[in-house]
Design an enzyme around this catalytic site. Structure first.
Site, mmCIF file in Angstrom:
data_model
loop_
_atom_site.group_PDB
_atom_site.id
_atom_site.type_symbol
_atom_site.label_atom_id
_atom_site.label_comp_id
_atom_site.label_asym_id
_atom_site.label_seq_id
_atom_site.Cartn_x
_atom_site.Cartn_y
_atom_site.Cartn_z
ATOM 1 N N GLN A 208 0.806 -1.223 0.000
ATOM 2 C CA GLN A 208 0.000 0.000 0.000
ATOM 3 C C GLN A 208 0.838 1.271 0.000
ATOM 4 O OE1 GLN A 208 -2.634 -1.716 3.335
ATOM 5 N NE2 GLN A 208 -4.081 -0.520 2.120
ATOM 6 N N HIS B 202 1.006 -9.294 4.816
ATOM 7 C CA HIS B 202 -0.103 -8.365 4.589
ATOM 8 C C HIS B 202 -0.428 -8.412 3.095
ATOM 9 C CE1 HIS B 202 -2.253 -4.756 6.578
ATOM 10 N NE2 HIS B 202 -2.845 -4.959 5.418
ATOM 11 N N ASN C 144 -1.967 -10.959 8.572
ATOM 12 C CA ASN C 144 -2.961 -9.904 8.712
ATOM 13 C C ASN C 144 -4.297 -10.356 8.106
ATOM 14 O OD1 ASN C 144 -3.786 -7.013 9.189
ATOM 15 N ND2 ASN C 144 -4.181 -7.140 6.995
ATOM 16 N N GLU C 145 -5.351 -10.277 8.889
ATOM 17 C CA GLU C 145 -6.720 -10.458 8.406
ATOM 18 C C GLU C 145 -6.925 -11.696 7.531
ATOM 19 O OE1 GLU C 145 -8.175 -6.760 6.793
ATOM 20 O OE2 GLU C 145 -8.032 -5.806 8.734
ATOM 21 N N TYR D 23 -13.176 -1.779 12.093
ATOM 22 C CA TYR D 23 -13.569 -0.548 11.403
ATOM 23 C C TYR D 23 -15.046 -0.224 11.524
ATOM 24 C CZ TYR D 23 -9.031 -0.558 9.137
ATOM 25 O OH TYR D 23 -7.684 -0.526 8.904
ATOM 26 N N GLU E 86 -5.348 -2.177 13.969
ATOM 27 C CA GLU E 86 -5.936 -1.250 12.993
ATOM 28 C C GLU E 86 -7.288 -0.771 13.484
ATOM 29 O OE1 GLU E 86 -6.313 -2.704 8.937
ATOM 30 O OE2 GLU E 86 -4.343 -3.659 9.049
ATOM 31 N N TRP F 109 -4.986 3.160 11.764
ATOM 32 C CA TRP F 109 -4.818 2.878 10.336
ATOM 33 C C TRP F 109 -5.356 4.083 9.579
ATOM 34 C CZ3 TRP F 109 -2.321 -0.725 7.492
ATOM 35 C CH2 TRP F 109 -2.464 -0.579 6.106
ATOM 36 N N GLU G 286 -5.538 1.829 -1.454
ATOM 37 C CA GLU G 286 -6.590 1.161 -0.683
ATOM 38 C C GLU G 286 -7.146 -0.024 -1.491
ATOM 39 O OE1 GLU G 286 -7.515 0.982 2.394
ATOM 40 O OE2 GLU G 286 -9.277 -0.213 1.909
ATOM 41 N N TRP G 287 -6.255 -0.948 -1.822
ATOM 42 C CA TRP G 287 -6.610 -2.220 -2.468
ATOM 43 C C TRP G 287 -7.550 -2.019 -3.665
ATOM 44 C CZ3 TRP G 287 -2.837 -5.013 -0.945
ATOM 45 C CH2 TRP G 287 -2.350 -4.911 0.352
HETATM 46 C C1 PNW Z 1 -7.953 -3.718 6.114
HETATM 47 N N1 PNW Z 1 -13.751 -5.386 3.665
HETATM 48 O O1 PNW Z 1 -8.532 -4.189 4.943
HETATM 49 C C2 PNW Z 1 -6.493 -3.891 5.824
HETATM 50 O O2 PNW Z 1 -5.744 -4.576 6.783
HETATM 51 C C3 PNW Z 1 -5.813 -2.636 5.382
HETATM 52 O O3 PNW Z 1 -4.738 -2.989 4.560
HETATM 53 C C4 PNW Z 1 -6.815 -1.726 4.711
HETATM 54 O O4 PNW Z 1 -6.235 -0.621 4.101
HETATM 55 C C5 PNW Z 1 -7.819 -1.310 5.781
HETATM 56 O O5 PNW Z 1 -8.417 -2.443 6.389
HETATM 57 C C6 PNW Z 1 -8.925 -0.392 5.288
HETATM 58 O O6 PNW Z 1 -9.727 -1.044 4.351
HETATM 59 C C7 PNW Z 1 -9.843 -4.451 4.713
HETATM 60 O O7 PNW Z 1 -14.134 -5.074 2.517
HETATM 61 C C8 PNW Z 1 -10.307 -4.227 3.420
HETATM 62 O O8 PNW Z 1 -14.503 -5.957 4.498
HETATM 63 C C9 PNW Z 1 -11.590 -4.531 3.090
HETATM 64 C C10 PNW Z 1 -12.435 -5.075 4.044
HETATM 65 C C11 PNW Z 1 -11.993 -5.320 5.334
HETATM 66 C C12 PNW Z 1 -10.688 -5.001 5.660
#
Ligand code: PNW
Length: 447
Positions: free
Chosen positions: A20, A121, A165-166, A296, A353, A399, A406-407
């Protein structure tokens, strides 16, 4: 007016991830990752954005470490790009990639910042994906070798490690929903990938203990919260499934050495029970030193037949949303943390995060992102309440330090407390940065 106060030894920080922010995708021998491939596949990422340049942190890491230092942060969470270390996933080490992380970590240590390193990650070497990626158990072994190399190479320098991560994102979001790399839509594949990620985590923890290196190790699953719309059993059950998809599914194996039966039953009905080999759950349930929690958003949920994977619909109750369209739900943060304590005991937790997406731009050198400050305040308040209820929270990492890639949403969504101009790569501290700096200095803030 209330004062929300944190303990003296509470650790403050901010987080980023390699793909990122780093850029320099083709430099110094870095191999290709699944996110290079995915972002260059038309239609996968907003606007065709890629991480080729990103925030150019690979060249500007000193400036970024200064930003962390000026913030007064104790900890900086960053991740290592596996293909910088092993360009093809296994085999020969790419010394230039190793050197980069030494420079990065050394500059943190020189400024009294504690490095927290995430090994995975999401930038899986493409060569491994070509052989099946996380669906192939050989990837587990490759990950453990990479982790082992990193533990030994950075022994004495990095003392906080995060394996994965996640895992929910790398399994379900990436292989069932298909929004993230590699972009598959196959539930069986997703549950298998999730299981293999957990085995990889467990084996890395085992290897960490065996190598006798200094420090602590954990993983960082993401959680969310569905609050049942009514007390009707159907609503409560649907929300339990929705919550367990992130929570119990990825926590029970680690903390209890088993998958939650009600979820196994559910996946069985969908024909997607993961393939579990003898001994896997024993490996996965290696004791960890700390848990990273990423949170989040949350929302109210209700039973609806055939809605999504779990007969669960999310209801618009009129709560505010951030610019990424996620509901703001600090109450869910409190509840999920209390639930983690109730289910798994008082394991030390770092919030690895939590943050908000608002796309404010600089005006006269200032970014007035007051909504972000409000988001952080309400979430820190919920966090403090959880601590008062006995949840063992050790620290909070926002975060993100920087606006970044942002992916699937590319550069269109900004989570940073520092604004990045993607034309000039100039960094501008936002108002939230200054507010966070004050809060860290005092260990408290005014609500
Ligand atoms: C997390 N969803 O990602 C990641 O760990 C970070 O790299 C990212 O930038 C951050 O949260 C904010 O998005 C996610 O769609 C991305 O449910 C998408 C999802 C959840 C987490």
């Amino acid at each position: 007016m209330a004062i929300i106060k944190f303990p003296k030894d509470f650790k403050w920080g901010a987080a980023t991830a390699s793909y990122q922010i780093e850029g320099a995708a083709n430099e110094d021998g870095r191999g290709v990752s699944i996110w290079d491939t995915f972002s260059k596949t038309p239609g996968k990422v907003h606007n065709g954005d890629t991480g080729d340049i990103a925030c150019d942190s690979y060249h500007r890491y000193e400036e970024d470490v200064d930003l962390i230092h000026d913030l007064g942060a104790d900890v900086y969470r960053f991740s290592v790009a596996w293909p910088r270390i092993f360009p093809t996933g296994t085999g020969e080490v790419n010394q230039k990639g190793v050197d980069y992380y030494h420079k990065l970590v050394d500059s943190m240590l020189a400024k009294g910042i504690e490095p927290m390193c995430t090994l995975y990650h999401w930038d899986l070497p493409q060569v491994l994906q070509d052989k099946g990626g996380w669906d192939n158990r050989e990837t587990i072994e490759a990950f453990v070798q990479y982790a082992d190399f990193m533990f030994k190479e950075f022994n004495g320098k990095i003392k906080k490690w995060i394996t994965i991560n996640e895992p929910w994102c790398s399994s379900f979001l990436s292989n069932y929903i298909g929004e993230h790399a590699p972009g598959n839509q196959d539930l069986q594949l997703a549950t298998d990938v999730g299981h293999h990620l957990l085995v990889a985590h467990g084996l890395a923890v085992k290897r960490f203990r065996e190598s006798n290196v200094e420090g602590e190790i954990g993983y960082a699953p993401n959680v969310t919260w569905f609050e049942p719309y009514s007390t009707k059993e159907q609503d409560v059950d649907a929300c339990n499934r929705g919550n367990a998809w992130n929570l119990e599914w990825f926590f029970d194996p680690v903390f209890k050495g088993s998958y939650p039966q009600f979820m196994l039953d559910w996946f069985k009905e969908k024909g997607a029970v993961p393939t579990i080999l003898n001994g896997d759950l024993e490996i996965i349930s290696q004791p960890i030193d700390f848990l990273g929690v990423n949170y989040y958003t949350g929302n109210v949920g209700r039973y609806k037949e055939n809605e999504g994977l779990f007969d669960l619909e999310s209801i618009d109750m009129g709560y505010d949303k951030t610019d990424i369209d996620w509901f703001i739900y600090p109450e869910g943060f409190y509840k999920v943390l209390v639930k983690i304590k109730d289910l798994y005991g008082s394991v030390p937790i770092y919030i690895t995060e939590n943050g908000a997406c608002y796309n404010d731009e600089p005006e006269n050198g200032k970014v007035a992102d007051h909504k972000r400050i409000d988001y952080i305040k309400t979430h820190l308040t919920a966090l403090k309440r959880s601590m008062d209820s006995g949840v063992n929270i050790k620290g909070f990492l926002y975060w993100s330090l920087l606006d970044n890639f942002e992916w699937a949403l590319g550069y269109s969504m900004r989570f940073g407390i520092v604004h990045v101009n993607y034309e000039t790569l100039e960094r501008t501290k936002k108002d939230s940065y200054h507010w966070y700096n004050e809060t860290i200095k005092k260990g408290e803030f005014e609500l």
